[in-house]
Structure formats: C-alpha cells, structure tokens
Scaffold this motif. Structure first.
Motif, PDB file in Angstrom:
ATOM      1  N   GLU A 141       0.829  -1.043  -0.081  1.00 19.66           N
ATOM      2  CA  GLU A 141      -0.053  -0.023  -0.075  1.00 19.66           C
ATOM      3  C   GLU A 141       1.011   1.311   0.033  1.00 19.66           C
ATOM      4  OE1 GLU A 141      -3.820   1.617   2.422  1.00 19.66           O
ATOM      5  OE2 GLU A 141      -2.781  -0.184   3.028  1.00 19.66           O
ATOM      6  N   ILE A 142       0.532   2.179  -0.757  1.00 24.01           N
ATOM      7  CA  ILE A 142       1.055   3.625  -0.759  1.00 24.01           C
ATOM      8  C   ILE A 142       0.202   4.342   0.181  1.00 24.01           C
ATOM      9  CG2 ILE A 142       1.854   5.542  -2.215  1.00 24.01           C
ATOM     10  CD1 ILE A 142       1.995   3.468  -4.501  1.00 24.01           C
ATOM     11  N   LEU A 143       0.935   4.993   1.175  1.00 24.47           N
ATOM     12  CA  LEU A 143      -0.117   5.834   2.388  1.00 24.47           C
ATOM     13  C   LEU A 143      -0.284   7.305   2.197  1.00 24.47           C
ATOM     14  CD1 LEU A 143       1.404   3.723   5.330  1.00 24.47           C
ATOM     15  CD2 LEU A 143      -0.870   3.246   4.248  1.00 24.47           C
ATOM     16  N   VAL A 144       0.495   7.866   1.016  1.00 22.74           N
ATOM     17  CA  VAL A 144       0.462   9.312   1.021  1.00 22.74           C
ATOM     18  C   VAL A 144       0.212   9.411  -0.651  1.00 22.74           C
ATOM     19  CG1 VAL A 144       1.830   9.940   2.995  1.00 22.74           C
ATOM     20  CG2 VAL A 144       3.053   9.377   0.808  1.00 22.74           C
ATOM     21  N   LYS A 145      -0.192  10.740  -1.163  1.00 23.61           N
ATOM     22  CA  LYS A 145      -0.546  11.147  -2.404  1.00 23.61           C
ATOM     23  C   LYS A 145       0.480  11.998  -2.713  1.00 23.61           C
ATOM     24  CE  LYS A 145      -5.162   9.601  -2.216  1.00 23.61           C
ATOM     25  NZ  LYS A 145      -5.181   8.540  -3.034  1.00 23.61           N
ATOM     26  N   ASN A 146       0.758  12.020  -4.182  1.00 23.48           N
ATOM     27  CA  ASN A 146       1.841  12.687  -4.694  1.00 23.48           C
ATOM     28  C   ASN A 146       1.706  14.192  -4.405  1.00 23.48           C
ATOM     29  OD1 ASN A 146       4.226  12.742  -6.333  1.00 23.48           O
ATOM     30  ND2 ASN A 146       2.906  13.569  -7.996  1.00 23.48           N
ATOM     31  N   GLY A 147       2.747  14.736  -3.899  1.00 25.28           N
ATOM     32  CA  GLY A 147       2.590  16.397  -3.595  1.00 25.28           C
ATOM     33  C   GLY A 147       2.143  16.490  -2.190  1.00 25.28           C
ATOM     34  N   GLN A 148       1.760  15.686  -1.571  1.00 28.90           N
ATOM     35  CA  GLN A 148       1.516  15.697   0.001  1.00 28.90           C
ATOM     36  C   GLN A 148       2.567  16.141   0.858  1.00 28.90           C
ATOM     37  OE1 GLN A 148      -1.025  12.312   1.349  1.00 28.90           O
ATOM     38  NE2 GLN A 148      -0.448  12.807   3.624  1.00 28.90           N
ATOM     39  N   LEU A 149       2.359  17.012   1.532  1.00 31.77           N
ATOM     40  CA  LEU A 149       3.540  17.241   2.839  1.00 31.77           C
ATOM     41  C   LEU A 149       3.422  16.095   3.682  1.00 31.77           C
ATOM     42  CD1 LEU A 149       2.578  20.993   3.578  1.00 31.77           C
ATOM     43  CD2 LEU A 149       4.575  20.071   2.203  1.00 31.77           C
ATOM     44  N   VAL A 150       4.699  15.770   4.173  1.00 38.92           N
ATOM     45  CA  VAL A 150       4.954  14.717   4.953  1.00 38.92           C
ATOM     46  C   VAL A 150       5.662  15.041   6.045  1.00 38.92           C
ATOM     47  CG1 VAL A 150       4.547  12.701   3.519  1.00 38.92           C
ATOM     48  CG2 VAL A 150       6.883  13.775   3.716  1.00 38.92           C
ATOM     49  N   GLU A 151       5.499  14.590   7.501  1.00 38.95           N
ATOM     50  CA  GLU A 151       6.420  14.706   8.562  1.00 38.95           C
ATOM     51  C   GLU A 151       7.478  13.510   8.789  1.00 38.95           C
ATOM     52  OE1 GLU A 151       5.940  17.399  10.671  1.00 38.95           O
ATOM     53  OE2 GLU A 151       4.164  17.963   9.268  1.00 38.95           O
ATOM     54  N   TYR A 152       8.343  13.945   9.809  1.00 35.54           N
ATOM     55  CA  TYR A 152       9.309  12.986   9.927  1.00 35.54           C
ATOM     56  C   TYR A 152       8.753  11.761  10.602  1.00 35.54           C
ATOM     57  CZ  TYR A 152      13.115  11.046  12.787  1.00 35.54           C
ATOM     58  OH  TYR A 152      13.998   9.837  13.204  1.00 35.54           O
ATOM     59  N   GLY A 153       9.108  10.380  10.139  1.00 40.30           N
ATOM     60  CA  GLY A 153       8.592   9.336  10.809  1.00 40.30           C
ATOM     61  C   GLY A 153       7.196   8.837  10.205  1.00 40.30           C
ATOM     62  N   GLN A 154       6.701   9.815   9.397  1.00 36.08           N
ATOM     63  CA  GLN A 154       5.369   9.343   8.827  1.00 36.08           C
ATOM     64  C   GLN A 154       5.374   8.261   7.989  1.00 36.08           C
ATOM     65  OE1 GLN A 154       3.278  12.485   7.131  1.00 36.08           O
ATOM     66  NE2 GLN A 154       1.705  11.257   5.990  1.00 36.08           N
ATOM     67  N   PRO A 155       4.652   7.056   7.995  1.00 35.27           N
ATOM     68  CA  PRO A 155       4.639   6.010   7.046  1.00 35.27           C
ATOM     69  C   PRO A 155       4.335   6.534   5.697  1.00 35.27           C
ATOM     70  CG  PRO A 155       3.561   5.519   9.092  1.00 35.27           C
ATOM     71  CD  PRO A 155       3.765   6.744   9.063  1.00 35.27           C
ATOM     72  N   LEU A 156       4.836   6.076   4.668  1.00 34.70           N
ATOM     73  CA  LEU A 156       4.706   6.209   3.435  1.00 34.70           C
ATOM     74  C   LEU A 156       4.282   5.092   2.446  1.00 34.70           C
ATOM     75  CD1 LEU A 156       8.305   8.426   2.656  1.00 34.70           C
ATOM     76  CD2 LEU A 156       6.114   9.208   3.484  1.00 34.70           C
ATOM     77  N   PHE A 157       4.936   3.908   2.872  1.00 40.56           N
ATOM     78  CA  PHE A 157       4.564   2.432   2.113  1.00 40.56           C
ATOM     79  C   PHE A 157       4.494   1.390   3.204  1.00 40.56           C
ATOM     80  CE2 PHE A 157       7.131   5.170  -0.645  1.00 40.56           C
ATOM     81  CZ  PHE A 157       6.423   5.125  -1.898  1.00 40.56           C
ATOM     82  N   LEU A 158       3.648   0.587   2.769  1.00 40.26           N
ATOM     83  CA  LEU A 158       3.529  -0.532   3.620  1.00 40.26           C
ATOM     84  C   LEU A 158       4.106  -1.888   2.779  1.00 40.26           C
ATOM     85  CD1 LEU A 158      -0.038  -0.798   5.285  1.00 40.26           C
ATOM     86  CD2 LEU A 158       2.343  -0.190   6.339  1.00 40.26           C
ATOM     87  N   VAL A 159       5.091  -2.539   3.156  1.00 39.55           N
ATOM     88  CA  VAL A 159       5.906  -3.844   2.371  1.00 39.55           C
ATOM     89  C   VAL A 159       5.680  -5.050   3.234  1.00 39.55           C
ATOM     90  CG1 VAL A 159       7.903  -4.335   1.590  1.00 39.55           C
ATOM     91  CG2 VAL A 159       7.585  -1.954   1.618  1.00 39.55           C
ATOM     92  N   ARG A 160       5.300  -5.877   2.291  1.00 38.01           N
ATOM     93  CA  ARG A 160       4.921  -7.358   2.914  1.00 38.01           C
ATOM     94  C   ARG A 160       6.346  -8.305   2.523  1.00 38.01           C
ATOM     95  NH1 ARG A 160       0.215 -10.057   0.834  1.00 38.01           N
ATOM     96  NH2 ARG A 160      -0.490  -8.379   1.678  1.00 38.01           N
TER      97      ARG A 160
END
Length: 160
Positions: A141-160
């Motif tokens: 899963e991709i947890l953020v949208k393109n161009g979105q502001l992200v914070e330090y430590g914010q999850p971006l992707f889920l990997v199995r």
C-alpha cells in the motif's frame, strides 16, 4: 479570447497537478485559478471583446465560474499490519512518487523491491532526496498522495 475547450483543458491540467494557483493572460484576457475545496475560475475579458469589436475601452469585466474540485479521501489502512514493514519519511518535506511530473512512479502496489530500490523523493528546502526502501519485499500500500506534505517518521509505504 479563450475558447471554451482551452479553458476546460486548463482546468483539467491544473486540477491534476500540484499547482495551487495559476494565472494566464492571452490577448488581453486573463484566467486565474486557485485550488480550494470550493474553487472559482475568474475570467476577465476586455470590454471591447464583450460589447463591440470597434470599442476602444480597455476595462475588463470579471466573470466567475464555479469549478468542482473533488476532495480526496484519506487512504485506507491495510487490514493486517502485523507482518508489514512501514517505510517512513526520514524528514519533513513534500512527497513525490516520481522523478518528474511526466515520468512514471518509482513503485506501485504489487511491485517487488530490494533494499536499495528508490521508492520516492522527499523534497526539503529545494533539495530532492531519494528515499530507498531499506527492506526487501512487495509494496502492499502507498499511504500518501503525490505532492502531499509529510512529517518526519510518517509512514509512506507498507511492504510485505
């Protein structure tokens, strides 16, 4: 003067981009667009184009046209996060899924990745930082949208 099809194309392009405000002038006519939940398109045509062609007035008449901008819903969380690894942002910045606006995304759901695979870019203070997966697996899963502001430590992707 702008043709309606040109205006529609501009609206689509701006709506699908990361641009928040846009202004374009052509032959004395100006289009201004600003993204908000309720967005309005302002078109100013010279009075000479509206009243009569032979009129020499240079005043403009503002015309507002409501534009519908869909509000994006937050991404849904994966059902079982117990066995999933989170790739997190190492800094505060802007998330970009691809190296340039016209390029394809670095990764998409279902892609196999290795530890050195670049998964995205986080831009901070005009520096574009390539983020590596640091784990092997499959993008779930991709947890953020393109161009979105992200914070330090914010999850971006889920990997199995």
């Amino acid at each position: 003067m702008f043709k309606i099809q040109e205006v529609r194309e501009l609206i689509k392009l701006i709506d699908n981009s990361n641009i928040d405000e846009f202004e374009y002038t052509l032959d004395g006519a100006t289009i201004r667009m600003k993204k908000q939940i309720s967005t309005a398109l302002t078109y100013e045509a010279p009075r000479s184009m509206i009243v009569e062609e032979k009129a020499a007035a240079t005043e403009s008449i503002p015309v507002s046209v409501p534009v519908s901008v869909p509000v994006q819903e937050a991404p849904k969380a994966a059902t079982s996060e117990d066995n999933l690894h989170k790739i997190t942002s190492p800094m505060v910045g802007t998330f970009y899924a691809s190296p340039s606006p016209d390029a394809s995304a670095y990764v998409k759901v279902g892609d196999r990745i290795s530890a050195d695979t670049v998964v995205c870019i986080v831009e901070a203070m005009k520096l574009f930082n390539e983020i590596e997966a640091e784990v092997e697996g499959e993008i779930v899963e991709i947890l953020v949208k393109n161009g979105q502001l992200v914070e330090y430590g914010q999850p971006l992707f889920l990997v199995r």
